[in-house]
Motif scaffolding. Sequence first.
Motif, mmCIF file in Angstrom:
data_model
loop_
_atom_site.group_PDB
_atom_site.id
_atom_site.type_symbol
_atom_site.label_atom_id
_atom_site.label_comp_id
_atom_site.label_asym_id
_atom_site.label_seq_id
_atom_site.Cartn_x
_atom_site.Cartn_y
_atom_site.Cartn_z
ATOM 1 N N THR A 39 39.990 43.874 40.129
ATOM 2 C CA THR A 39 40.227 43.811 41.663
ATOM 3 C C THR A 39 40.816 42.497 42.272
ATOM 4 O O THR A 39 41.755 42.559 42.966
ATOM 5 N N LEU A 40 40.393 41.488 41.617
ATOM 6 C CA LEU A 40 40.987 40.220 42.101
ATOM 7 C C LEU A 40 42.454 40.289 41.764
ATOM 8 O O LEU A 40 43.265 39.657 42.555
ATOM 9 N N ARG A 41 42.821 40.817 40.463
ATOM 10 C CA ARG A 41 44.226 40.902 40.139
ATOM 11 C C ARG A 41 45.072 41.404 41.185
ATOM 12 O O ARG A 41 46.290 41.170 41.594
ATOM 13 N N ALA A 42 44.342 42.763 41.729
ATOM 14 C CA ALA A 42 45.221 43.645 42.681
ATOM 15 C C ALA A 42 45.381 42.490 43.973
ATOM 16 O O ALA A 42 46.409 42.806 44.680
ATOM 17 N N MET A 79 50.763 39.751 58.320
ATOM 18 C CA MET A 79 49.916 40.044 57.008
ATOM 19 C C MET A 79 48.346 39.809 57.455
ATOM 20 O O MET A 79 48.130 38.887 58.270
ATOM 21 N N SER A 80 47.544 40.408 56.454
ATOM 22 C CA SER A 80 46.307 39.982 56.627
ATOM 23 C C SER A 80 45.334 39.262 55.989
ATOM 24 O O SER A 80 45.922 38.934 54.944
ATOM 25 N N THR A 81 44.455 38.885 56.401
ATOM 26 C CA THR A 81 43.437 38.312 55.271
ATOM 27 C C THR A 81 42.714 39.497 54.209
ATOM 28 O O THR A 81 42.239 40.419 55.124
ATOM 29 N N LEU A 82 42.526 39.211 53.166
ATOM 30 C CA LEU A 82 41.987 40.090 52.153
ATOM 31 C C LEU A 82 40.676 39.395 51.832
ATOM 32 O O LEU A 82 40.721 38.323 51.331
ATOM 33 N N LEU A 83 39.588 40.173 52.041
ATOM 34 C CA LEU A 83 38.287 39.763 51.689
ATOM 35 C C LEU A 83 37.805 40.385 50.425
ATOM 36 O O LEU A 83 38.089 41.878 50.596
ATOM 37 N N PRO A 88 43.911 31.956 40.511
ATOM 38 C CA PRO A 88 43.884 31.130 41.451
ATOM 39 C C PRO A 88 44.274 31.446 43.153
ATOM 40 O O PRO A 88 44.815 32.754 43.015
ATOM 41 N N GLY A 89 44.368 30.730 44.144
ATOM 42 C CA GLY A 89 44.748 31.338 45.192
ATOM 43 C C GLY A 89 43.637 31.820 46.009
ATOM 44 O O GLY A 89 43.985 32.395 47.201
ATOM 45 N N PHE A 90 42.447 31.829 45.763
ATOM 46 C CA PHE A 90 41.367 32.552 46.365
ATOM 47 C C PHE A 90 40.567 31.414 47.153
ATOM 48 O O PHE A 90 40.180 30.365 46.326
#
Length: 209
Positions: A40-43, A1-5, A66-68
């Motif tokens: 965008t954040l929800r996706a 899995m990748s980091t999502l920025l 949450p989670g960011f």
Amino acid sequence: MSTLLVIAKEPRPGRVKTRLTPPFTPDEAAALAEASLADTLRAVAATPARRRVLVLAGAPGPWLPPGFDVVPQCAGGLDARLADAFAGCAGPALLIGMDTPQVTPELLDVDFAGCEAYFGPAEDCGFWALGLARPDPALLRGVPMSTPVTGAVQRERLLAAGLRVRDLPPLRDVDTAADARAVAALAPHGRFAARLAARSVPTGRQVCR
């Protein structure tokens, strides 16, 4: 899995989406920016990821799920800020902006097997996504931003570095009122479309070189 920025600005009137005014007021433009960022954040939140990071100019608000992890943007031009975002990643990473509320988890769930980079072209001749298996800030520094050749120069930079590039589907950024209407039609059930509601806006499209 990748980091999502996700690189974004705090949606404050007069600071975001200034090309939407007119026909929208600064408050309306900021509300659309907030809705775009929230979608965008929800996706991103719904996409499998090693880590989710909001690279933010400003302060977080109630639109942040949450989670960011939230990290500040560095000073400098957009190329420097994008480069710095990748500099904080130790492994594969995919970066997107806040201007494509139509983005889906399926688009963001990338697999670097067989490639070293992902490139998501934007219809305004830039790019909406950039993924690097081995993040290297030098791949972004010096790329001219917000020009008709931004996307072409960035993609060529990846190829010149010997990277195997996998292209993502082109998406339309929300920069103008015409963009807002077109993007809302693509994601009619999102917060962005709800904010736009039934506003009538003109259509138009930029030609890439």
